[in-house]
Design a protein around this motif. Structure first.
Motif, PDB file in Angstrom:
ATOM      1  N   ILE A   4       0.847  -1.210   0.000  1.00 52.57           N
ATOM      2  CA  ILE A   4       0.000   0.000   0.000  1.00 52.57           C
ATOM      3  C   ILE A   4       0.868   1.240   0.000  1.00 52.57           C
ATOM      4  N   ASP A   5       1.976   1.200   0.773  1.00 49.90           N
ATOM      5  CA  ASP A   5       2.839   2.364   0.883  1.00 49.90           C
ATOM      6  C   ASP A   5       3.614   2.643  -0.400  1.00 49.90           C
ATOM      7  N   LEU A   6       3.656   1.677  -1.313  1.00 51.35           N
ATOM      8  CA  LEU A   6       4.298   1.931  -2.604  1.00 51.35           C
ATOM      9  C   LEU A   6       3.547   3.007  -3.367  1.00 51.35           C
ATOM     10  N   ASP A  10       4.281   8.359   1.717  1.00 51.00           N
ATOM     11  CA  ASP A  10       4.302   9.203   2.915  1.00 51.00           C
ATOM     12  C   ASP A  10       3.384   8.687   4.020  1.00 51.00           C
ATOM     13  N   ASN A  11       2.588   7.668   3.730  1.00 52.54           N
ATOM     14  CA  ASN A  11       1.652   7.163   4.729  1.00 52.54           C
ATOM     15  C   ASN A  11       2.362   6.624   5.969  1.00 52.54           C
ATOM     16  N   SER A  12       3.492   5.963   5.754  1.00 58.59           N
ATOM     17  CA  SER A  12       4.237   5.409   6.884  1.00 58.59           C
ATOM     18  C   SER A  12       4.661   6.516   7.841  1.00 58.59           C
ATOM     19  N   GLU A  13       5.137   7.611   7.298  1.00 56.59           N
ATOM     20  CA  GLU A  13       5.546   8.753   8.131  1.00 56.59           C
ATOM     21  C   GLU A  13       4.344   9.370   8.842  1.00 56.59           C
ATOM     22  N   ARG A  14       3.207   9.431   8.122  1.00 57.22           N
ATOM     23  CA  ARG A  14       1.996   9.982   8.731  1.00 57.22           C
ATOM     24  C   ARG A  14       1.539   9.116   9.904  1.00 57.22           C
ATOM     25  N   ARG A  15       1.611   7.793   9.716  1.00 56.29           N
ATOM     26  CA  ARG A  15       1.209   6.886  10.796  1.00 56.29           C
ATOM     27  C   ARG A  15       2.082   7.101  12.031  1.00 56.29           C
ATOM     28  N   GLU A  16       3.393   7.182  11.809  1.00 55.15           N
ATOM     29  CA  GLU A  16       4.312   7.373  12.931  1.00 55.15           C
ATOM     30  C   GLU A  16       4.042   8.696  13.638  1.00 55.15           C
ATOM     31  N   SER A  17       3.750   9.722  12.867  1.00 49.22           N
ATOM     32  CA  SER A  17       3.447  11.025  13.464  1.00 49.22           C
ATOM     33  C   SER A  17       2.178  10.962  14.300  1.00 49.22           C
ATOM     34  N   LEU A  18       1.185  10.241  13.772  1.00 48.33           N
ATOM     35  CA  LEU A  18      -0.084  10.127  14.493  1.00 48.33           C
ATOM     36  C   LEU A  18       0.080   9.314  15.779  1.00 48.33           C
ATOM     37  N   ILE A  19       0.914   8.285  15.717  1.00 48.63           N
ATOM     38  CA  ILE A  19       1.195   7.498  16.917  1.00 48.63           C
ATOM     39  C   ILE A  19       1.845   8.375  17.988  1.00 48.63           C
ATOM     40  N   ARG A  20       2.789   9.218  17.580  1.00 43.19           N
ATOM     41  CA  ARG A  20       3.458  10.107  18.549  1.00 43.19           C
ATOM     42  C   ARG A  20       2.461  11.073  19.179  1.00 43.19           C
ATOM     43  N   LYS A  21       1.567  11.621  18.360  1.00 44.51           N
ATOM     44  CA  LYS A  21       0.570  12.549  18.884  1.00 44.51           C
ATOM     45  C   LYS A  21      -0.417  11.828  19.806  1.00 44.51           C
ATOM     46  N   ASN A  22      -0.768  10.587  19.420  1.00 40.79           N
ATOM     47  CA  ASN A  22      -1.601   9.737  20.269  1.00 40.79           C
ATOM     48  C   ASN A  22      -0.987   9.597  21.648  1.00 40.79           C
ATOM     49  N   GLN A  23       0.300   9.248  21.650  1.00 45.28           N
ATOM     50  CA  GLN A  23       1.003   9.014  22.901  1.00 45.28           C
ATOM     51  C   GLN A  23       1.094  10.296  23.735  1.00 45.28           C
ATOM     52  N   GLU A  24       1.303  11.419  23.072  1.00 43.50           N
ATOM     53  CA  GLU A  24       1.389  12.685  23.808  1.00 43.50           C
ATOM     54  C   GLU A  24       0.058  13.021  24.470  1.00 43.50           C
ATOM     55  N   LEU A  25      -1.033  12.841  23.728  1.00 44.13           N
ATOM     56  CA  LEU A  25      -2.356  13.108  24.307  1.00 44.13           C
ATOM     57  C   LEU A  25      -2.614  12.184  25.492  1.00 44.13           C
ATOM     58  N   HIS A  26      -2.217  10.939  25.339  1.00 41.33           N
ATOM     59  CA  HIS A  26      -2.402   9.961  26.414  1.00 41.33           C
ATOM     60  C   HIS A  26      -1.647  10.397  27.672  1.00 41.33           C
ATOM     61  N   VAL A  27      -0.392  10.812  27.518  1.00 36.91           N
ATOM     62  CA  VAL A  27       0.424  11.230  28.659  1.00 36.91           C
ATOM     63  C   VAL A  27      -0.156  12.482  29.317  1.00 36.91           C
ATOM     64  N   LYS A 179      -5.084   5.584  -0.923  1.00 34.84           N
ATOM     65  CA  LYS A 179      -5.401   7.002  -0.879  1.00 34.84           C
ATOM     66  C   LYS A 179      -6.412   7.303   0.229  1.00 34.84           C
ATOM     67  N   MET A 180      -7.343   6.375   0.462  1.00 39.46           N
ATOM     68  CA  MET A 180      -8.322   6.580   1.528  1.00 39.46           C
ATOM     69  C   MET A 180      -7.614   6.676   2.877  1.00 39.46           C
ATOM     70  N   GLU A 181      -6.589   5.835   3.079  1.00 36.16           N
ATOM     71  CA  GLU A 181      -5.831   5.904   4.332  1.00 36.16           C
ATOM     72  C   GLU A 181      -5.103   7.235   4.418  1.00 36.16           C
ATOM     73  N   ARG A 182      -4.519   7.684   3.301  1.00 37.06           N
ATOM     74  CA  ARG A 182      -3.809   8.959   3.310  1.00 37.06           C
ATOM     75  C   ARG A 182      -4.735  10.079   3.719  1.00 37.06           C
ATOM     76  N   ASP A 183      -5.914  10.127   3.148  1.00 35.50           N
ATOM     77  CA  ASP A 183      -6.869  11.180   3.493  1.00 35.50           C
ATOM     78  C   ASP A 183      -7.281  11.094   4.956  1.00 35.50           C
ATOM     79  N   ARG A 184      -7.508   9.878   5.435  1.00 34.87           N
ATOM     80  CA  ARG A 184      -7.904   9.685   6.834  1.00 34.87           C
ATOM     81  C   ARG A 184      -6.777  10.112   7.768  1.00 34.87           C
ATOM     82  N   LEU A 185      -5.553   9.736   7.415  1.00 32.07           N
ATOM     83  CA  LEU A 185      -4.400  10.120   8.231  1.00 32.07           C
ATOM     84  C   LEU A 185      -4.240  11.633   8.287  1.00 32.07           C
ATOM     85  N   GLU A 186      -4.387  12.276   7.138  1.00 34.67           N
ATOM     86  CA  GLU A 186      -4.229  13.734   7.091  1.00 34.67           C
ATOM     87  C   GLU A 186      -5.297  14.433   7.933  1.00 34.67           C
ATOM     88  N   ARG A 187      -6.532  13.944   7.873  1.00 37.78           N
ATOM     89  CA  ARG A 187      -7.600  14.538   8.686  1.00 37.78           C
ATOM     90  C   ARG A 187      -7.329  14.329  10.176  1.00 37.78           C
TER      91      ARG A 187
END
Length: 221
Positions: A4-6, A10-27, A179-187
Motif C-alpha cells: 500500500i505504501d508503494l 508518505d503514509n508510513s511517516e503519517r502513521r508514525e506522526s499520528l502514533i506520537r501525537k496519540n502518545q502525547e495526548l495519552h500522557v 489514498k483513503m488511508e492517506r486522506d484519513r491520516l491527514e484529517r
C-alpha cells in the motif's frame, strides 16, 4: 514497507506522526488526572475540603474521561468561589487585594491567617493562606483547562475509547487503505494538531501550577 505504501509512500511517516501525537495526548491526559488528585489531597489536608478522587477509565471514551475531570474541576471552582466571597466579606479591601495578588507582607499575614483559621477551623498553619491565595489567583487557569478538555471532548477524538490511544493507530484507522488511508491520516493529524495546540500548554500550566503550590506549602511547614 507494505505494498500500500508503494502508492502512498508518505503514509508510513503519517502513521508514525499520528502514533506520537496519540502518545502525547495519552500522557497529558494521565498527568492531568494525577495533578487533579494531588490538588484534591492538598485541599483536604490544608483546608479540610473533601472531593472524591478521579480515575482515568481506559474502557471509556476520551469524551467520558474529559467530562469526568471537567466535573471535578468545576466542583473545586465552585468551592473556591465560596472561599473568595467569604474572604471579601471578612477581610479589609486592601488585605483582600494583597491576598488575591499574593503580595502579603509579614505584617499583613497574621490578620489574614486569623480569618482563614476561623473560617475553616484550622490550626494556625500558614500553608492554608498560601493555598487560599493560589486558589483565588488561579481561577482563570482552572477555567482554561476545562475549556481545553471540552475541545478534546467534542472533537473527532472524543468518541474514541481511551485505551485505543495506547494501542497504536491500526484500531483507529481500521482497514482503510491507499489514498483513503492517506486522506484519513491527514484529517486525523490535523485534528490532533488542533487539539494539542490548545491542550498541551494548558495542561502543562495546570500541572506546573499544582506542583508549585504543593512545593510552596511543603516549604512553609
Amino acid at each position: 514497507m507494505s505494498w500500500i505504501d508503494l502508492f502512498c509512500p508518505d503514509n508510513s511517516e503519517r502513521r508514525e506522526s499520528l502514533i506520537r501525537k496519540n502518545q502525547e495526548l495519552h500522557v497529558l491526559m494521565r498527568n492531568n488526572f494525577r495533578a487533579t488528585n494531588q490538588l484534591i489531597d492538598v485541599l483536604k489536608e490544608h483546608l479540610g475540603l473533601s472531593f472524591s478522587k478521579i480515575t482515568l477509565n481506559e474502557k471509556a471514551t476520551v469524551k467520558e474521561n474529559c467530562d469526568k475531570i471537567i466535573a471535578r474541576i468545576r466542583e473545586i471552582q465552585a468551592e473556591v468561589e465560596k472561599i473568595n466571597q467569604q474572604l471579601k466579606q471578612k477581610l479589609e479591601p486592601t488585605l483582600y487585594e494583597k491576598l488575591k495578588n499574593k503580595s502579603l507582607s509579614e505584617c499583613d499575614f497574621q490578620p489574614v491567617l486569623n480569618v482563614v483559621r476561623r473560617l475553616y477551623h484550622l490550626a494556625a498553619i500558614s500553608s492554608a493562606v498560601a493555598l487560599v491565595a493560589w486558589l483565588i489567583s488561579n481561577v482563570t487557569m482552572m477555567t482554561s483547562i476545562t475549556v481545553t478538555f471540552g475541545l478534546i471532548a467534542i472533537g473527532v477524538m472524543g468518541c474514541v475509547v481511551f485505551g485505543v490511544l495506547c494501542m497504536g493507530i491500526g484500531l483507529i484507522l481500521g482497514n482503510i487503505v491507499g489514498k483513503m488511508e492517506r486522506d484519513r491520516l491527514e484529517r486525523a493529524l490535523k485534528e490532533y494538531d488542533k487539539a494539542l495546540e490548545e491542550f498541551r500548554p494548558a495542561s502543562e500550566k495546570y500541572q506546573d501550577s499544582i506542583t508549585y503550590v504543593r512545593i510552596s506549602i511543603q516549604m512553609m511547614q
